[in-house]
Design a protein around this motif. Structure first.
Motif, short mmCIF file in Angstrom:
data_model
loop_
_atom_site.label_atom_id
_atom_site.label_comp_id
_atom_site.label_asym_id
_atom_site.label_seq_id
_atom_site.Cartn_x
_atom_site.Cartn_y
_atom_site.Cartn_z
N LYS A 1 0.82 -1.21 0.00
CA LYS A 1 0.00 0.00 0.00
C LYS A 1 0.85 1.25 0.00
O LYS A 1 1.86 1.33 0.70
N GLN A 2 0.42 2.21 -0.83
CA GLN A 2 1.14 3.49 -0.86
C GLN A 2 0.93 4.27 0.42
O GLN A 2 -0.11 4.18 1.06
N MET A 3 1.94 5.06 0.78
CA MET A 3 1.84 5.93 1.93
C MET A 3 1.07 7.19 1.52
O MET A 3 1.55 7.98 0.71
N ASN A 4 -0.13 7.34 2.03
CA ASN A 4 -0.94 8.51 1.70
C ASN A 4 -1.12 9.45 2.89
O ASN A 4 -1.91 10.39 2.83
N ASP A 5 -0.41 9.13 3.98
CA ASP A 5 -0.45 9.98 5.18
C ASP A 5 0.42 11.21 4.92
O ASP A 5 1.64 11.14 4.90
N SER A 6 -0.23 12.37 4.73
CA SER A 6 0.52 13.58 4.36
C SER A 6 1.46 14.03 5.47
O SER A 6 2.53 14.58 5.20
N GLY A 7 1.09 13.76 6.73
CA GLY A 7 1.95 14.15 7.84
C GLY A 7 3.25 13.37 7.82
O GLY A 7 4.35 13.95 7.94
N ALA A 8 3.16 12.03 7.65
CA ALA A 8 4.37 11.19 7.60
C ALA A 8 5.21 11.53 6.38
O ALA A 8 6.45 11.57 6.45
N LEU A 9 4.54 11.82 5.26
CA LEU A 9 5.27 12.13 4.04
C LEU A 9 5.96 13.49 4.15
O LEU A 9 7.09 13.66 3.67
N GLU A 10 5.30 14.43 4.81
CA GLU A 10 5.90 15.76 4.98
C GLU A 10 7.19 15.66 5.82
O GLU A 10 8.19 16.32 5.52
N LYS A 11 7.17 14.78 6.83
CA LYS A 11 8.35 14.59 7.66
C LYS A 11 9.51 14.03 6.83
O LYS A 11 10.66 14.48 6.94
N ILE A 12 9.21 13.05 5.96
CA ILE A 12 10.25 12.46 5.11
C ILE A 12 10.84 13.51 4.17
O ILE A 12 12.06 13.60 4.00
N ILE A 13 9.98 14.34 3.56
CA ILE A 13 10.45 15.35 2.62
C ILE A 13 11.32 16.39 3.33
O ILE A 13 12.36 16.81 2.80
N ASP A 14 10.92 16.78 4.53
CA ASP A 14 11.73 17.73 5.30
C ASP A 14 13.12 17.17 5.57
O ASP A 14 14.14 17.88 5.45
N GLU A 15 13.17 15.87 5.91
CA GLU A 15 14.45 15.23 6.19
C GLU A 15 15.31 15.14 4.93
O GLU A 15 16.53 15.34 4.97
N VAL A 16 14.70 14.86 3.79
CA VAL A 16 15.43 14.77 2.53
C VAL A 16 16.00 16.12 2.14
O VAL A 16 17.16 16.24 1.72
N ILE A 17 15.21 17.18 2.28
CA ILE A 17 15.68 18.53 1.95
C ILE A 17 16.85 18.93 2.85
O ILE A 17 17.87 19.47 2.38
N ALA A 18 16.74 18.59 4.15
CA ALA A 18 17.80 18.95 5.09
C ALA A 18 19.09 18.18 4.81
O ALA A 18 20.20 18.71 4.99
N ALA A 19 18.94 16.93 4.34
CA ALA A 19 20.11 16.08 4.14
C ALA A 19 20.77 16.28 2.77
O ALA A 19 21.86 15.74 2.54
N ASN A 20 20.15 17.04 1.86
CA ASN A 20 20.68 17.19 0.50
C ASN A 20 20.74 18.65 0.07
O ASN A 20 20.09 19.08 -0.91
N PRO A 21 21.52 19.49 0.81
CA PRO A 21 21.57 20.92 0.48
C PRO A 21 22.13 21.20 -0.92
O PRO A 21 21.71 22.15 -1.58
N ASP A 22 23.07 20.36 -1.38
CA ASP A 22 23.64 20.59 -2.72
C ASP A 22 22.58 20.42 -3.81
O ASP A 22 22.49 21.23 -4.74
N ASN A 23 21.76 19.36 -3.71
CA ASN A 23 20.69 19.14 -4.70
C ASN A 23 19.66 20.26 -4.65
O ASN A 23 19.13 20.68 -5.68
N VAL A 24 19.37 20.74 -3.44
CA VAL A 24 18.42 21.84 -3.30
C VAL A 24 18.96 23.09 -4.00
O VAL A 24 18.24 23.76 -4.75
#
Length: 484
Positions: free
Chosen positions: A419-442
């Motif tokens: 099943k796909q993750m459709n919980d926007s709260g959990a997904l928002e947390k993942i995206i925040d962590e990805v943005i913080a961990a990849n400043p060069d790509n940002v």
């Protein structure tokens, strides 16, 4: 007419003659049966053997088959046609002539259209005429003897003749496949190529662009689409080499040897005058009333081209999809059931032309007996459409259903945790962590490099173990980066 491509500076010109055995219970001029596989000479009666005093009588169902073919190909069904004697002398031809049609055939004109890749091609037809088959010579090399089996003598055939419109071996095979589909679809032929029910002769010649037609060589009795392409390709190469070496092409009839991959001359090719055609005095003209034509029209199934047009109109499919899905009645029925049940016709089309066809074409099963039924595919498509699973996860579900690992779509999804993750709260947390961990790509994305965005999406999908909804990840990530 089809467009041309050049091979070593030469244009290829191909015309086709296809002998289609008609699905009648008895022969064209006698009551002898036509079943395949009987012991030699057990299905040949006095008429087939041409014993003195016998007279041919026309098989009405064979004429009905010819009418249906004419209707299917947009041809003219002649209100009156005549039979002729085609004179030649082979051991397996008891009368010393074949009853055929020459000057006035029963079916005249028409065309066959098909796709080669995504390009639509059309081949014009000259005619289709009724005739009887000959017997078969049997050569027993191990005992040094030959025999004659006359079971096939008198079997009803329709010979379908094209204009020289075909310009490559690929087009030739596509044309033959389309014609095979049509004659089996309307039920006039079983299409069994191994048993000789559908045999093709290819008249092949080459020429320089703009030059008159070259001398043709006829490749006889091609009963496999694979060998058909190999034989034509070899013949094209051989003719070009002969011409380039300064030799003239001699008109001939040739056979293809699958073991060597080569064609070999069988005999000098005859022209019509060599057969000394004349009207058969034992058969009156064949008269077909308009009422008979309309009665046969009423018996016809929905034709592939009509069904394809309906798929375009009713389901919004591209013409290419619609034509592909009407390659057989079974595939068309499978699509309609899946499209209606899922409510997503284009997605159903994609899956059937993709995963389902890949499995069927691999020889695993016929589509009518596919372990993933149309109903199961529809449910799988519905779970993609409602966001329950991703396309990647759907392929895992399809694999489990096809191999028998699971019997129900939802049960497989649950068991495999897809099943796909459709919980926007959990997904928002993942995206925040990805943005913080990849400043060069940002930083690269903000500098206008789209590849950097794709890298960030990949990191988010990886962090969610592939369960995040890709579209939701894209939308949320873009919003976050725009606000940063």
């Amino acid at each position: 007419m089809t467009t041309s491509k050049l091979i070593h500076g030469y244009e290829v010109v191909i015309g086709f003659e296809t002998h289609t055995q008609l699905a009648t219970q008895s022969k064209i001029f006698s009551r002898a049966p036509t079943a395949f596989g009987a012991e030699p000479n057990t299905q040949a009666c006095a008429v087939d053997l041409a014993l003195p005093g016998t007279l041919p009588v026309m098989n009405r169902e064979a004429v009905a088959c010819a009418i249906r073919l004419g209707l299917a190909l947009g041809s003219t069904v002649a209100p009156e046609s005549i039979f002729a004697r085609k004179n030649y002398f082979y051991p397996d031809l008891p009368k010393g002539y074949q009853i055929s049609q020459f000057e006035i055939p029963v079916v005249q004109g028409g065309e066959v259209s098909f796709f080669l890749g995504d390009e639509k091609k059309t081949v014009r037809l000259v005619r289709a005429h009724l005739e009887e088959d000959a017997g078969k010579s049997l050569h027993e090399d191990f005992i040094g003897q030959s025999g004659i089996d006359l079971n096939r003598a008198g079997t009803p055939l329709l010979e379908i003749v094209t204009e020289p419109d075909i310009r490559s071996s690929e087009e030739a095979v596509a044309y033959a496949r389309e014609l095979h589909k049509i004659v089996t679809w309307i039920g006039i032929c079983d299409g069994n190529m191994q048993e000789g029910s559908f045999r093709c002769d290819a008249n092949v010649s080459v020429r320089k662009p703009g030059a008159p037609l070259g001398t043709r060589r006829e490749i006889k009795n091609l009963n496999s689409f694979k060998f058909m392409q190999q034989a034509i390709d070899y013949e094209i190469r051989w003719q070009i080499e002969q011409i380039e070496d300064g030799h003239a092409i001699q008109q001939a009839t040739v056979l293809f040897d699958p073991d060597t991959g080569e064609t070999r001359a069988m005999r000098t090719k005859e022209d019509a005058a060599d057969y000394r055609y004349f009207p058969d005095p034992d058969l009156p003209p064949l008269r077909i009333s308009e009422q008979w034509v309309q009665a046969e029209r009423a018996r016809m199934p929905e034709l592939p081209r009509t069904m394809a047009a309906r798929f375009v109109a009713d389901y919004g499919l591209p013409e290419y999809d619609a034509t592909t899905l009407t390659q057989s009645k079974a595939m068309a029925a499978y699509f309609e059931e899946a499209a209606k049940a899922s409510g997503s016709p284009k997605l159903a089309s994609n899956w059937i032309m993709g995963e389902v066809s890949r499995r069927v074409n691999a020889g695993e099963t016929d589509i009518a007996a596919a372990p993933v039924t149309a109903a199961l595919l529809a449910k799988l498509i519905a779970r993609i459409a409602d966001g329950t699973i991703s396309n990647a996860a759907a392929r895992q579900v399809f694999e489990a259903l096809w191999t028998g690992e699971g019997q129900d779509v939802d049960a497989v999804i649950e068991a495999k945790g897809l099943k796909q993750m459709n919980d926007s709260g959990a997904l928002e947390k993942i995206i925040d962590e990805v943005i913080a961990a990849n400043p060069d790509n940002v930083a690269q994305f903000k500098a206008g490099k789209d590849k950097a965005f794709n890298a960030l999406v990949g990191q988010a999908m990886k962090a969610s173990r592939g369960k995040a909804n890709p579209q939701q990840v894209n939308d949320m990530l873009r919003a976050k980066l725009a606000a940063a």
